[in-house]
Scaffold this motif. Structure first.
Motif, PDB file in Angstrom:
ATOM      1  N   GLU A 110       6.728   8.948   0.743  1.00  0.00           N
ATOM      2  CA  GLU A 110       6.844   7.615   0.136  1.00  0.00           C
ATOM      3  C   GLU A 110       7.075   6.502   1.149  1.00  0.00           C
ATOM      4  O   GLU A 110       6.792   5.331   0.873  1.00  0.00           O
ATOM      5  N   LYS A 163       5.392   2.254  -4.799  1.00  0.00           N
ATOM      6  CA  LYS A 163       5.885   3.625  -4.765  1.00  0.00           C
ATOM      7  C   LYS A 163       5.661   4.242  -3.391  1.00  0.00           C
ATOM      8  O   LYS A 163       6.331   5.191  -3.010  1.00  0.00           O
ATOM      9  N   GLN A 164       4.679   3.720  -2.695  1.00  0.00           N
ATOM     10  CA  GLN A 164       4.323   4.159  -1.344  1.00  0.00           C
ATOM     11  C   GLN A 164       3.798   2.939  -0.589  1.00  0.00           C
ATOM     12  O   GLN A 164       3.613   1.864  -1.184  1.00  0.00           O
TER      13      GLN A 164
END
Length: 408
Positions: free
Chosen positions: A218, A286-287
């Protein structure tokens, strides 16, 4: 051309290195947003691989001590929940190290995409750099422009995120305990390293809990995005105060979906950073998000190899929409073709990982076959490789560097 005189590793401050991800690794430096700064990086193995003509060093490489990362570097004002914007201004090899390498690792020590299919044994190619171009005495007949980039770059995880990684990857390892190569690599104290003075209990905790640097996660990490060269911009989620950015695993060149590494090198990266407050929420991060460089070698003509999710190089099994199987078939088709031209399987394997190959997922909706393509640039070859009525002309290209005992 690399020589004995210019193949000595460039001195890099050992205090800047670490090879695990952990929130308790202190920053070695702090920069202000907008400040331009350089980071020196050893190659990912920590200079275990030499400019020579055997692959014994690949065979014997200690993978418990990888990847060797420079940092962490704190950015003043960065807080959890922010987005750290990292501009990659330049990536270049050290002047005193104008060479790199690509390696095929042993089935039992590193593996690779075809580790099981090929029962991989160590092999490598040394590449010489001249400006933006790479050539190799171990893979004659090719010359191509590299797009140098960091294969591994990311921010430090929080304690909570680190625990999540270790829990989920630990469960996967437990479920596939006898897999060779392993499906994942859990925390491992032997080989762990942080090149700073730390209290013994803090060092022991980092070595015991620290996540291996092998996969991307992540926070970024080992994503091997070949177009993150100079002119790129990266948007990283921040999990700890200061963000604590680390970088390493520099590549002179790499193909898409590389399956046995890249052209690994040591060198210098030039960065500038900025902060977007609350960026994780603003961008639903999220990443990381990446804006690749506009700089790209112009190889417009390509020979395209297709693969589908049928293991026709193996036992003929039909898989349902498996893009990994499809990619393997495309790559195996390209390797078989290059062998018809005169390259050995090992040379072809290395070349497809090192050269600016383009791979695309063509279709993932037409069940049962995913379709993946691999585009081999025609302009990198010094000879014509196109199909002819009379077939392909087989030339002699020797062999790449192999083990001193001759085992392949």
């Amino acid at each position: 051309m690399a020589t004995i005189a210019n193949s000595v590793a460039h001195p890099t401050l050992i205090s800047n290195l670490h090879n695990r991800w952990h929130p308790d690794i202190p920053a070695v430096a702090t920069v202000k947003p907008g400040q331009v700064f350089n980071v020196e990086c050893v190659d990912w193995t920590g200079a275990q691989i030499g400019n020579n003509d055997t692959s014994d060093d690949i065979r014997d490489v200690d993978l418990t001590s990888v990847h060797n990362l420079s940092g962490p570097i704190a950015v003043e004002g960065a807080e959890p929940g922010d987005c750290l914007v990292v501009d990659i201004l330049d990536v270049r090899p050290f002047d005193k190290m104008p060479w790199g390498y690509t390696g095929i690792f042993e089935l039992e020590n590193g593996g690779g995409l075809f580790a099981r299919e090929f029962q991989s044994r160590a092999a490598k190619a040394i590449w010489d750099f001249k400006g933006v171009y790479a050539t190799s005495r171990h893979i004659p007949g090719v010359r191509f422009a590299g797009v140098s980039h960091p294969g591994l770059i990311g921010t430090a995880p929080s304690a909570e995120l680190l625990a999540t990684w270790n829990k989920r990857e630990g469960a996967l390892i437990e479920a596939h305990a006898n897999s060779v190569p392993p499906v994942a690599y859990g925390p491992l104290a032997p080989g762990a390293y942080v090149g700073q003075d730390l209290p013994d209990d803090v060092r022991a905790k980092i070595y015991r809990e620290g996540a291996r640097t092998i996969p991307g996660r992540e926070h970024g990490g080992n994503c091997d995005i070949k177009n993150l060269s100079r002119g790129s911009r990266c948007y990283f989620p921040v999990f700890v105060k200061g963000a604590n950015l680390s970088v390493g695993d520099l590549h002179f060149s790499q193909g898409d979906l590389s399956f046995c590494g890249a052209i690994e090198m040591a060198g210098i990266v030039t960065f500038s950073t900025s902060i977007i407050k609350g960026g994780v929420e603003k961008f639903a991060m999220k990443q990381p998000i990446f804006l690749p460089s506009p700089v790209d070698p112009q190889y417009s003509a390509k020979l395209i190899f297709q693969g589908i999710s049928v293991d026709y190089h193996g036992d003929g099994t039909q898989y349902n929409m498996d893009a990994t199987v499809a990619y393997k078939q495309a790559a195996l088709n390209a390797i078989a073709y290059l062998m018809k031209i005169g390259y050995t399987r090992e040379q072809a394997y290395l070349l497809l990982s090192a050269a600016p190959v383009e791979s695309h997922i063509g279709a993932i909706v037409d069940s049962p076959n995913a379709c993946v393509t691999l585009g081999l640039p025609l302009g990198i070859f010094e000879h014509d490789i196109l199909p002819k009525d009379e077939g392909l002309k087989k030339l002699e290209f020797g062999q790449c560097a192999v083990r001193s005992d001759g085992v392949l």
